[in-house]
Scaffold this motif. Structure first.
Motif, PDB file in Angstrom:
ATOM      1  N   ILE A   1     -44.828-111.619 -24.805  1.00  0.00           N
ATOM      2  CA  ILE A   1     -46.277-111.784 -24.669  1.00  0.00           C
ATOM      3  C   ILE A   1     -46.994-110.843 -25.626  1.00  0.00           C
ATOM      4  CG2 ILE A   1     -48.221-111.519 -23.071  1.00  0.00           C
ATOM      5  CD1 ILE A   1     -46.219-112.513 -20.854  1.00  0.00           C
ATOM      6  N   GLY A   2     -46.459-109.648 -25.822  1.00  0.00           N
ATOM      7  CA  GLY A   2     -47.023-108.729 -26.801  1.00  0.00           C
ATOM      8  C   GLY A   2     -46.998-109.324 -28.201  1.00  0.00           C
ATOM      9  N   ARG A   3     -45.916-109.984 -28.542  1.00  0.00           N
ATOM     10  CA  ARG A   3     -45.810-110.624 -29.857  1.00  0.00           C
ATOM     11  C   ARG A   3     -46.855-111.732 -29.992  1.00  0.00           C
ATOM     12  NH1 ARG A   3     -40.222-111.651 -32.808  1.00  0.00           N
ATOM     13  NH2 ARG A   3     -41.001-112.467 -34.769  1.00  0.00           N
ATOM     14  N   THR A   4     -47.033-112.511 -28.932  1.00  0.00           N
ATOM     15  CA  THR A   4     -48.080-113.534 -28.934  1.00  0.00           C
ATOM     16  C   THR A   4     -49.443-112.899 -29.170  1.00  0.00           C
ATOM     17  OG1 THR A   4     -46.847-115.034 -27.496  1.00  0.00           O
ATOM     18  CG2 THR A   4     -49.250-115.288 -27.522  1.00  0.00           C
ATOM     19  N   CYS A   5     -49.695-111.770 -28.526  1.00  0.00           N
ATOM     20  CA  CYS A   5     -50.981-111.076 -28.701  1.00  0.00           C
ATOM     21  C   CYS A   5     -51.207-110.679 -30.150  1.00  0.00           C
ATOM     22  CB  CYS A   5     -51.053-109.854 -27.790  1.00  0.00           C
ATOM     23  SG  CYS A   5     -51.253-110.259 -26.049  1.00  0.00           S
ATOM     24  N   VAL A   6     -50.180-110.154 -30.796  1.00  0.00           N
ATOM     25  CA  VAL A   6     -50.306-109.753 -32.198  1.00  0.00           C
ATOM     26  C   VAL A   6     -50.676-110.961 -33.059  1.00  0.00           C
ATOM     27  CG1 VAL A   6     -49.045-108.914 -34.229  1.00  0.00           C
ATOM     28  CG2 VAL A   6     -48.751-107.779 -32.028  1.00  0.00           C
ATOM     29  N   LEU A   7     -50.026-112.087 -32.821  1.00  0.00           N
ATOM     30  CA  LEU A   7     -50.181-113.260 -33.686  1.00  0.00           C
ATOM     31  C   LEU A   7     -51.393-114.110 -33.347  1.00  0.00           C
ATOM     32  CD1 LEU A   7     -46.412-114.154 -33.924  1.00  0.00           C
ATOM     33  CD2 LEU A   7     -47.843-113.039 -35.651  1.00  0.00           C
ATOM     34  N   THR A   8     -52.108-113.762 -32.279  1.00  0.00           N
ATOM     35  CA  THR A   8     -53.289-114.532 -31.875  1.00  0.00           C
ATOM     36  C   THR A   8     -54.537-113.665 -31.746  1.00  0.00           C
ATOM     37  OG1 THR A   8     -52.707-114.262 -29.537  1.00  0.00           O
ATOM     38  CG2 THR A   8     -51.940-116.279 -30.640  1.00  0.00           C
ATOM     39  N   ASN A   9     -54.432-112.387 -32.094  1.00  0.00           N
ATOM     40  CA  ASN A   9     -55.540-111.436 -31.974  1.00  0.00           C
ATOM     41  C   ASN A   9     -56.051-111.339 -30.533  1.00  0.00           C
ATOM     42  OD1 ASN A   9     -57.318-109.463 -32.927  1.00  0.00           O
ATOM     43  ND2 ASN A   9     -58.929-110.946 -33.285  1.00  0.00           N
ATOM     44  N   CYS A  10     -55.125-111.291 -29.604  1.00  0.00           N
ATOM     45  CA  CYS A  10     -55.457-111.106 -28.190  1.00  0.00           C
ATOM     46  C   CYS A  10     -55.102-109.673 -27.791  1.00  0.00           C
ATOM     47  CB  CYS A  10     -54.686-112.095 -27.320  1.00  0.00           C
ATOM     48  SG  CYS A  10     -55.193-113.812 -27.558  1.00  0.00           S
ATOM     49  N   THR A  11     -55.681-109.223 -26.713  1.00  0.00           N
ATOM     50  CA  THR A  11     -55.392-107.886 -26.199  1.00  0.00           C
ATOM     51  C   THR A  11     -54.510-108.023 -24.969  1.00  0.00           C
ATOM     52  OG1 THR A  11     -57.492-107.044 -27.025  1.00  0.00           O
ATOM     53  CG2 THR A  11     -56.411-105.753 -25.301  1.00  0.00           C
ATOM     54  N   LEU A  12     -53.504-107.167 -24.877  1.00  0.00           N
ATOM     55  CA  LEU A  12     -52.598-107.138 -23.735  1.00  0.00           C
ATOM     56  C   LEU A  12     -53.009-106.011 -22.810  1.00  0.00           C
ATOM     57  CD1 LEU A  12     -50.010-108.119 -22.313  1.00  0.00           C
ATOM     58  CD2 LEU A  12     -48.729-106.525 -23.774  1.00  0.00           C
ATOM     59  N   HIS A  13     -53.196-106.333 -21.534  1.00  0.00           N
ATOM     60  CA  HIS A  13     -53.531-105.352 -20.506  1.00  0.00           C
ATOM     61  C   HIS A  13     -52.363-105.296 -19.523  1.00  0.00           C
ATOM     62  CE1 HIS A  13     -57.888-105.168 -21.533  1.00  0.00           C
ATOM     63  NE2 HIS A  13     -57.607-106.368 -22.028  1.00  0.00           N
ATOM     64  N   LEU A  14     -51.875-104.100 -19.258  1.00  0.00           N
ATOM     65  CA  LEU A  14     -50.771-103.907 -18.315  1.00  0.00           C
ATOM     66  C   LEU A  14     -51.281-103.116 -17.126  1.00  0.00           C
ATOM     67  CD1 LEU A  14     -47.949-102.931 -20.840  1.00  0.00           C
ATOM     68  CD2 LEU A  14     -48.459-105.197 -19.896  1.00  0.00           C
ATOM     69  N   ILE A  15     -51.095-103.688 -15.943  1.00  0.00           N
ATOM     70  CA  ILE A  15     -51.482-102.999 -14.712  1.00  0.00           C
ATOM     71  C   ILE A  15     -50.245-102.352 -14.118  1.00  0.00           C
ATOM     72  CG2 ILE A  15     -52.426-103.269 -12.398  1.00  0.00           C
ATOM     73  CD1 ILE A  15     -54.105-105.585 -13.476  1.00  0.00           C
ATOM     74  N   LYS A  16     -50.327-101.050 -13.908  1.00  0.00           N
ATOM     75  CA  LYS A  16     -49.207-100.268 -13.376  1.00  0.00           C
ATOM     76  C   LYS A  16     -49.052-100.492 -11.871  1.00  0.00           C
ATOM     77  CE  LYS A  16     -49.994 -96.637 -16.766  1.00  0.00           C
ATOM     78  NZ  LYS A  16     -50.390 -95.258 -16.967  1.00  0.00           N
ATOM     79  N   PRO A  17     -47.846-100.208 -11.368  1.00  0.00           N
ATOM     80  CA  PRO A  17     -46.680 -99.676 -12.078  1.00  0.00           C
ATOM     81  C   PRO A  17     -45.938-100.769 -12.842  1.00  0.00           C
ATOM     82  CG  PRO A  17     -46.135 -99.946  -9.766  1.00  0.00           C
ATOM     83  CD  PRO A  17     -47.593-100.306  -9.918  1.00  0.00           C
ATOM     84  N   LEU A  18     -45.305-100.353 -13.923  1.00  0.00           N
ATOM     85  CA  LEU A  18     -44.482-101.251 -14.722  1.00  0.00           C
ATOM     86  C   LEU A  18     -43.034-101.124 -14.248  1.00  0.00           C
ATOM     87  CD1 LEU A  18     -45.879-100.365 -18.280  1.00  0.00           C
ATOM     88  CD2 LEU A  18     -46.802-101.972 -16.597  1.00  0.00           C
ATOM     89  N   GLY A  19     -42.279-102.185 -14.382  1.00  0.00           N
ATOM     90  CA  GLY A  19     -40.884-102.164 -13.975  1.00  0.00           C
ATOM     91  C   GLY A  19     -39.965-101.660 -15.064  1.00  0.00           C
ATOM     92  N   PHE A  20     -40.514-101.029 -16.095  1.00  0.00           N
ATOM     93  CA  PHE A  20     -39.742-100.566 -17.248  1.00  0.00           C
ATOM     94  C   PHE A  20     -40.579 -99.549 -17.999  1.00  0.00           C
ATOM     95  CE2 PHE A  20     -41.968-104.497 -17.889  1.00  0.00           C
ATOM     96  CZ  PHE A  20     -42.826-104.191 -18.931  1.00  0.00           C
ATOM     97  N   GLU A  21     -39.954 -98.893 -18.972  1.00  0.00           N
ATOM     98  CA  GLU A  21     -40.638 -97.914 -19.814  1.00  0.00           C
ATOM     99  C   GLU A  21     -41.110 -98.587 -21.097  1.00  0.00           C
ATOM    100  OE1 GLU A  21     -41.144 -94.566 -19.235  1.00  0.00           O
ATOM    101  OE2 GLU A  21     -40.375 -94.911 -17.214  1.00  0.00           O
ATOM    102  N   ILE A  22     -42.260 -98.156 -21.607  1.00  0.00           N
ATOM    103  CA  ILE A  22     -42.702 -98.640 -22.920  1.00  0.00           C
ATOM    104  C   ILE A  22     -42.953 -97.467 -23.864  1.00  0.00           C
ATOM    105  CG2 ILE A  22     -43.602-100.886 -22.221  1.00  0.00           C
ATOM    106  CD1 ILE A  22     -46.406 -99.647 -22.273  1.00  0.00           C
ATOM    107  N   ASN A  23     -42.181 -96.425 -23.668  1.00  0.00           N
ATOM    108  CA  ASN A  23     -42.305 -95.291 -24.587  1.00  0.00           C
ATOM    109  C   ASN A  23     -41.672 -95.653 -25.927  1.00  0.00           C
ATOM    110  OD1 ASN A  23     -39.464 -94.876 -24.347  1.00  0.00           O
ATOM    111  ND2 ASN A  23     -39.804 -93.650 -22.514  1.00  0.00           N
ATOM    112  N   GLU A  24     -41.863 -94.793 -26.909  1.00  0.00           N
ATOM    113  CA  GLU A  24     -41.403 -95.084 -28.272  1.00  0.00           C
ATOM    114  C   GLU A  24     -39.891 -95.334 -28.331  1.00  0.00           C
ATOM    115  OE1 GLU A  24     -41.323 -93.003 -32.656  1.00  0.00           O
ATOM    116  OE2 GLU A  24     -42.826 -92.342 -31.214  1.00  0.00           O
ATOM    117  N   LYS A  25     -39.119 -94.555 -27.601  1.00  0.00           N
ATOM    118  CA  LYS A  25     -37.658 -94.715 -27.620  1.00  0.00           C
ATOM    119  C   LYS A  25     -37.246 -96.078 -27.059  1.00  0.00           C
ATOM    120  CE  LYS A  25     -33.411 -92.565 -25.985  1.00  0.00           C
ATOM    121  NZ  LYS A  25     -32.815 -91.491 -25.177  1.00  0.00           N
ATOM    122  N   ALA A  26     -37.855 -96.468 -25.947  1.00  0.00           N
ATOM    123  CA  ALA A  26     -37.515 -97.760 -25.332  1.00  0.00           C
ATOM    124  C   ALA A  26     -37.914 -98.923 -26.231  1.00  0.00           C
ATOM    125  CB  ALA A  26     -38.199 -97.883 -23.972  1.00  0.00           C
TER     126      ALA A  26
END
Length: 155
Positions: A19-44
């Motif tokens: 979905i993030g990739r779709t956002c990049v290619l369509t100029n959409c914004t991605l909103h994530l409501i916590k808690p997330l079931g995974f990490e999105i830090n730089e390493k992950a």
């Protein structure tokens, strides 16, 4: 920004990445409501090979209520198999929010109940099995919204 895609407490990183990739290619914004079931830090993100992640316009929110408080005047549509209206029956506007629930349980009852008139669905055959994949559903609906808007900024 064209459309806002909201993932309520997403559980599966691959869906969020797609979905993030779709956002990049369509100029959409991605909103994530916590808690997330995974990490999105730089390493992950690096380990998952999401080389486009740095281009995703992303906002994180501590709760659904925080998101609504930040955007009180915006149109919100709630994508759920329990919606009474097909996604094609909506007249989308630039900046609208499309809210998707958890992969395992969808949107909480309180969100659906408080927004009945704005609950939409993608038609499917009746089945006792699963519904469409989250990232597939998000793509179907966001592309309908963008089609109605004339695919702004897209070629």
């Amino acid at each position: 920004m064209n459309i806002n895609i909201v993932l309520f407490q997403p559980e599966i990183p691959h869906n969020t990445g797609a979905i993030g990739r779709t956002c990049v290619l369509t100029n959409c914004t991605l909103h994530l409501i916590k808690p997330l079931g995974f990490e999105i830090n730089e390493k992950a993100v690096r380990r998952a090979g999401l080389d486009y992640w740095k281009h995703v316009k992303i906002e994180e929110h501590d709760s659904y209520e925080d998101l609504r408080a930040k955007y009180p005047e915006s149109n919100f549509y709630f994508c759920t198999t329990k919606g009474k209206k097909d996604y094609t029956q909506v007249q989308y506007e630039k900046g609208d929010f499309l809210v998707f629930g958890r992969e395992s349980s969808g949107l909480p009852d309180y969100i659906r109940e408080n927004n009945k008139d704005n609950c939409i669905r993608v038609p499917m055959v009746e089945t006792t099995t699963r519904s469409l994949n989250l990232s597939n559903t998000a793509n179907i609906i966001v592309y309908e919204a963008l089609r109605q808007l004339g695919f702004p900024g897209m070629k």
